[in-house]
Design a protein around this motif. Structure first.
Motif, PDB file in Angstrom:
ATOM      1  N   MET A   1       0.842  -1.289   0.030  1.00 34.50           N
ATOM      2  CA  MET A   1       0.017  -0.035  -0.112  1.00 34.50           C
ATOM      3  C   MET A   1       0.799   1.252  -0.004  1.00 34.50           C
ATOM      4  SD  MET A   1      -3.163  -1.188   2.348  1.00 34.50           S
ATOM      5  CE  MET A   1      -4.150  -0.123   1.854  1.00 34.50           C
ATOM      6  N   GLY A   2       2.262   0.873  -0.276  1.00 35.22           N
ATOM      7  CA  GLY A   2       2.928   2.299  -0.431  1.00 35.22           C
ATOM      8  C   GLY A   2       3.495   2.824   0.836  1.00 35.22           C
ATOM      9  N   LEU A   3       3.454   2.330   2.102  1.00 30.20           N
ATOM     10  CA  LEU A   3       4.007   2.900   3.121  1.00 30.20           C
ATOM     11  C   LEU A   3       5.266   2.803   3.430  1.00 30.20           C
ATOM     12  CD1 LEU A   3       0.742   2.912   4.004  1.00 30.20           C
ATOM     13  CD2 LEU A   3       1.707   2.205   6.111  1.00 30.20           C
ATOM     14  N   PRO A   4       6.255   3.761   3.737  1.00 25.25           N
ATOM     15  CA  PRO A   4       7.467   3.758   4.317  1.00 25.25           C
ATOM     16  C   PRO A   4       7.403   2.710   5.412  1.00 25.25           C
ATOM     17  CG  PRO A   4       6.741   5.942   4.253  1.00 25.25           C
ATOM     18  CD  PRO A   4       5.574   5.090   3.938  1.00 25.25           C
ATOM     19  N   THR A   5       8.467   1.724   5.341  1.00 28.70           N
ATOM     20  CA  THR A   5       8.642   0.651   6.488  1.00 28.70           C
ATOM     21  C   THR A   5      10.010   0.662   6.806  1.00 28.70           C
ATOM     22  OG1 THR A   5       8.984  -0.961   4.721  1.00 28.70           O
ATOM     23  CG2 THR A   5       6.753  -0.635   5.513  1.00 28.70           C
ATOM     24  N   ALA A   6      10.037   0.479   8.177  1.00 25.09           N
ATOM     25  CA  ALA A   6      11.622   0.232   8.678  1.00 25.09           C
ATOM     26  C   ALA A   6      11.439  -1.185   9.589  1.00 25.09           C
ATOM     27  CB  ALA A   6      11.792   1.382   9.743  1.00 25.09           C
ATOM     28  N   LEU A   7      12.596  -1.891   9.272  1.00 24.30           N
ATOM     29  CA  LEU A   7      12.609  -3.083  10.112  1.00 24.30           C
ATOM     30  C   LEU A   7      13.581  -2.851  11.172  1.00 24.30           C
ATOM     31  CD1 LEU A   7      12.243  -6.237  10.553  1.00 24.30           C
ATOM     32  CD2 LEU A   7      13.770  -6.398   8.625  1.00 24.30           C
ATOM     33  N   VAL A   8      13.510  -3.150  12.214  1.00 24.56           N
ATOM     34  CA  VAL A   8      14.484  -3.224  13.687  1.00 24.56           C
ATOM     35  C   VAL A   8      14.775  -4.331  13.838  1.00 24.56           C
ATOM     36  CG1 VAL A   8      14.966  -2.271  15.625  1.00 24.56           C
ATOM     37  CG2 VAL A   8      13.419  -0.837  14.387  1.00 24.56           C
ATOM     38  N   ASN A   9      16.177  -4.876  13.622  1.00 22.89           N
ATOM     39  CA  ASN A   9      16.463  -6.447  13.985  1.00 22.89           C
ATOM     40  C   ASN A   9      16.924  -6.228  15.378  1.00 22.89           C
ATOM     41  OD1 ASN A   9      17.325  -9.268  13.440  1.00 22.89           O
ATOM     42  ND2 ASN A   9      19.506  -8.351  13.529  1.00 22.89           N
ATOM     43  N   LEU A  10      16.746  -7.240  16.187  1.00 23.34           N
ATOM     44  CA  LEU A  10      17.195  -7.002  17.627  1.00 23.34           C
ATOM     45  C   LEU A  10      18.060  -8.149  18.032  1.00 23.34           C
ATOM     46  CD1 LEU A  10      13.579  -6.603  19.211  1.00 23.34           C
ATOM     47  CD2 LEU A  10      15.287  -4.712  18.659  1.00 23.34           C
ATOM     48  N   ASP A  11      18.202  -8.978  17.201  1.00 19.55           N
ATOM     49  CA  ASP A  11      18.762 -10.279  17.529  1.00 19.55           C
ATOM     50  C   ASP A  11      20.319 -10.465  16.675  1.00 19.55           C
ATOM     51  OD1 ASP A  11      17.677 -11.522  19.833  1.00 19.55           O
ATOM     52  OD2 ASP A  11      16.155 -11.979  18.248  1.00 19.55           O
ATOM     53  N   ALA A  12      21.285 -11.038  17.513  1.00 21.43           N
ATOM     54  CA  ALA A  12      22.526 -11.128  16.774  1.00 21.43           C
ATOM     55  C   ALA A  12      22.550 -12.100  15.491  1.00 21.43           C
ATOM     56  CB  ALA A  12      23.719 -11.770  17.899  1.00 21.43           C
ATOM     57  N   VAL A  13      21.498 -13.059  15.573  1.00 28.21           N
ATOM     58  CA  VAL A  13      21.250 -13.664  14.354  1.00 28.21           C
ATOM     59  C   VAL A  13      19.861 -13.712  14.016  1.00 28.21           C
ATOM     60  CG1 VAL A  13      21.218 -16.076  13.335  1.00 28.21           C
ATOM     61  CG2 VAL A  13      22.945 -15.651  14.978  1.00 28.21           C
ATOM     62  N   PRO A  14      19.462 -12.882  12.889  1.00 30.03           N
ATOM     63  CA  PRO A  14      18.235 -12.403  12.500  1.00 30.03           C
ATOM     64  C   PRO A  14      17.403 -13.838  12.094  1.00 30.03           C
ATOM     65  CG  PRO A  14      19.803 -11.214  11.068  1.00 30.03           C
ATOM     66  CD  PRO A  14      20.652 -12.278  12.193  1.00 30.03           C
ATOM     67  N   GLY A  15      16.218 -13.568  12.935  1.00 26.77           N
ATOM     68  CA  GLY A  15      15.353 -14.699  12.553  1.00 26.77           C
ATOM     69  C   GLY A  15      14.524 -14.720  11.195  1.00 26.77           C
ATOM     70  N   ARG A  16      13.880 -15.852  10.847  1.00 25.42           N
ATOM     71  CA  ARG A  16      13.508 -16.130   9.464  1.00 25.42           C
ATOM     72  C   ARG A  16      12.747 -14.842   8.932  1.00 25.42           C
ATOM     73  NH1 ARG A  16      11.597 -22.368  10.549  1.00 25.42           N
ATOM     74  NH2 ARG A  16      10.735 -21.236  12.322  1.00 25.42           N
TER      75      ARG A  16
ATOM     76  N   TYR B   1      23.049  -5.595  16.022  1.00 29.09           N
ATOM     77  CA  TYR B   1      24.210  -6.433  15.712  1.00 29.09           C
ATOM     78  C   TYR B   1      24.349  -6.685  14.227  1.00 29.09           C
ATOM     79  CZ  TYR B   1      23.134  -8.392  20.498  1.00 29.09           C
ATOM     80  OH  TYR B   1      23.020  -8.724  21.794  1.00 29.09           O
ATOM     81  N   PRO B   2      25.644  -6.369  13.970  1.00 26.88           N
ATOM     82  CA  PRO B   2      26.102  -6.651  12.319  1.00 26.88           C
ATOM     83  C   PRO B   2      25.570  -8.006  11.939  1.00 26.88           C
ATOM     84  CG  PRO B   2      28.050  -6.433  13.555  1.00 26.88           C
ATOM     85  CD  PRO B   2      26.848  -6.218  14.454  1.00 26.88           C
ATOM     86  N   HIS B   3      25.104  -8.195  10.649  1.00 26.24           N
ATOM     87  CA  HIS B   3      24.892  -9.496  10.229  1.00 26.24           C
ATOM     88  C   HIS B   3      24.922  -9.600   8.634  1.00 26.24           C
ATOM     89  CE1 HIS B   3      23.217 -13.578   9.369  1.00 26.24           C
ATOM     90  NE2 HIS B   3      23.874 -13.820  10.406  1.00 26.24           N
ATOM     91  N   ARG B   4      25.578 -10.381   7.926  1.00 24.19           N
ATOM     92  CA  ARG B   4      25.674 -10.419   6.457  1.00 24.19           C
ATOM     93  C   ARG B   4      24.472 -10.419   5.701  1.00 24.19           C
ATOM     94  NH1 ARG B   4      27.085 -15.474   8.569  1.00 24.19           N
ATOM     95  NH2 ARG B   4      25.931 -17.188   7.780  1.00 24.19           N
ATOM     96  N   SER B   5      23.359 -11.137   6.589  1.00 23.07           N
ATOM     97  CA  SER B   5      22.098 -11.029   6.149  1.00 23.07           C
ATOM     98  C   SER B   5      21.405  -9.790   5.662  1.00 23.07           C
ATOM     99  CB  SER B   5      21.212 -12.085   6.546  1.00 23.07           C
ATOM    100  OG  SER B   5      20.740 -11.713   7.901  1.00 23.07           O
ATOM    101  N   LEU B   6      21.829  -8.810   6.514  1.00 29.40           N
ATOM    102  CA  LEU B   6      21.056  -7.520   6.625  1.00 29.40           C
ATOM    103  C   LEU B   6      22.117  -6.378   6.102  1.00 29.40           C
ATOM    104  CD1 LEU B   6      19.728  -7.754  10.044  1.00 29.40           C
ATOM    105  CD2 LEU B   6      18.578  -8.105   7.716  1.00 29.40           C
ATOM    106  N   PRO B   7      22.642  -6.569   4.735  1.00 25.90           N
ATOM    107  CA  PRO B   7      23.464  -5.454   4.374  1.00 25.90           C
ATOM    108  C   PRO B   7      23.129  -4.011   4.418  1.00 25.90           C
ATOM    109  CG  PRO B   7      22.887  -6.766   2.310  1.00 25.90           C
ATOM    110  CD  PRO B   7      22.120  -7.206   3.820  1.00 25.90           C
ATOM    111  N   GLY B   8      23.898  -3.174   4.604  1.00 27.44           N
ATOM    112  CA  GLY B   8      23.409  -1.749   4.630  1.00 27.44           C
ATOM    113  C   GLY B   8      22.575  -1.363   5.833  1.00 27.44           C
ATOM    114  N   ALA B   9      22.400  -2.117   6.811  1.00 33.79           N
ATOM    115  CA  ALA B   9      21.713  -1.916   8.012  1.00 33.79           C
ATOM    116  C   ALA B   9      22.349  -0.848   8.888  1.00 33.79           C
ATOM    117  CB  ALA B   9      21.545  -2.979   8.813  1.00 33.79           C
TER     118      ALA B   9
END
Length: 413
Positions: free
Chosen positions: A136-151, A167-175
């Motif tokens: 629906m075109g809303l800006p969205t922000a995802l906040v990852n809290l754990d050292a290993v991001p969940g699924r 926490y830095p993690h390779r699955s979240l580039p640019g975070a």
């Protein structure tokens, strides 16, 4: 000479006033545990402090504790039909059905509230929320809290406009790297003796805090019962007092066990004023959820972490590692069996209880390395996503430490 305002300027001035006074509904998704809900409440607090015209709407799971935690805030909320992903046929069908229904719920909610943006703190509630908001075109922000991001976080990372990660993690580039968003209620604002009195404890006795988050942990509860039966542990613990956040199911059992062992203890099923608990603590035994690690660190509490033993990715163990690296905490496995846990925990626990200078050194190490609070950074993203300016400047530096003043020493009665 001051010129009068021409009549043709009036509509523009009126529109400007209306724009500055307007409010916008912002959706905050996260549920299943307090660890996903409390960061959203922290971000809302920072928006309120900034004087931003935001109407928060919380999206949580159908678990009863979620509703209890958010109802006390006074903010409106809705329970989504989302369910955790399971691999067995019935669980998988429940997940798919709940996901689809949650997306429909979200789209209807966005239309009804004219929501302007979404902040999601991960978990199974966040995935359908982000899917609907993006469609629906809303800006969205995802906040990852754990050292290993969940699924859910890994799946949704490519759909969010902005990603913040504790926490830095390779699955979240640019975070964007942030500290974990913490509510004011999670921070100590009084001295330890006053906090202990407010919780029904003796003001001058050193205090062992035992906590496993908002739902408690049976293996940690069983560990404390077993420690009460151990002669060495019982002798030392009688010189202290225990503040145990046990979850509702085993509260009565633990109260009886402490009384039988002659150990002073206050047992709570759930405590919303968690900052008082951490302020009271001279030492803690805790799970290593991201929220618990951040709260222990922000309040400079030496902690023995026993990560949840059933996570395949062991993300709680990874959560605790940065705090352990400062020298302010220890990390031990949870063997689940209470006797095995007593055997491994007894010596380090009693050594720390007997060594006040070491505990103080651990506190100082945590204060020096505090990662700060990330709630202000996410709040600033909300402001920018709306294209607004804050009513007043940010009240604190997002990178600065947010810790209570260290006591000179633990005092015994």
């Amino acid at each position: 000479m001051v010129r009068p305002v021409s009549w043709w300027w009036a509509p523009f001035l009126t529109a400007r006033k209306l724009m500055s006074a307007r409010h916008a509904t912002i959706l905050f998704a996260g549920g299943g545990t307090g660890g996903h809900i409390f960061p959203n409440l922290a971000i809302i607090e920072r928006l309120v402090e900034r004087g931003v015209g935001v109407d928060p709407y919380l999206l949580i799971s159908r678990r009863p504790l979620d509703a209890r935690m958010v109802a006390e805030t006074g903010w409106p909320y809705m329970s989504l039909a989302a369910e955790p992903l399971g691999l067995r046929p019935r669980a998988l069908w429940s997940f798919v059905r709940g996901y689809r229904r949650s997306v429909r719920q979200m789209r209807e909610m966005i239309r009804q509230t004219s929501a302007r943006a979404l902040v999601a703190t991960g978990g199974f509630v966040s995935a359908p929320a982000i899917t609907a908001a993006r469609s629906m075109g809303l800006p969205t922000a995802l906040v990852n809290l754990d050292a290993v991001p969940g699924r859910a976080n890994r799946a949704m990372a490519g759909r969010a406009r902005a990603i913040f990660s504790v926490y830095p993690h390779r699955s979240l580039p640019g975070a964007h790297a942030i500290g974990l968003p913490l509510r004011e209620a999670a921070l100590g604002v009084v001295q330890p003796d006053e906090a202990r009195v407010q919780l029904g404890l003796h003001p001058d006795r050193p205090t062992l805090l035992v906590t496993a988050g908002s739902q408690g942990a049976e293996s940690i509860n069983a560990l404390m019962v077993a420690l009460g039966r151990n002669e060495r542990a019982r002798g030392v613990m009688r010189q202290w007092q225990v503040l145990h956040l046990a979850g509702q199911r085993q509260r009565d059992e633990l109260e009886r066990a402490y009384a039988a062992a002659g150990i002073r203890a206050r047992v709570y099923g759930f405590l919303d004023r968690i900052g008082l608990a951490w302020t009271s603590a001279s030492l803690a035994i805790s799970r290593a959820g991201a929220g618990s690690v951040a709260e222990a660190w922000a309040n400079c509490v030496p902690t023995l972490f026993l990560p949840y033993p059933y996570h395949k990715d062991e993300h709680q163990r990874h959560n605790a590692r940065p705090m352990v690296a400062t020298g302010g905490a220890m990390l031990l496995p949870d063997y689940v069996d209470p006797d095995a846990n007593v055997e491994q925990l007894l010596d380090p626990l009693l050594a720390l209880m007997a060594d006040e200078p070491r505990r103080y050194a651990m506190r100082c190490a945590l204060a020096a390395a505090d990662p700060g609070d990330g709630a202000s950074a996410v709040a600033q993203w909300v402001v920018e996503a709306l294209g607004w300016r804050t009513g007043r400047p940010a009240p604190r530096d997002t990178a600065g430490p947010r810790v209570r003043r260290l006591p000179d020493a633990d005092r015994r009665a």
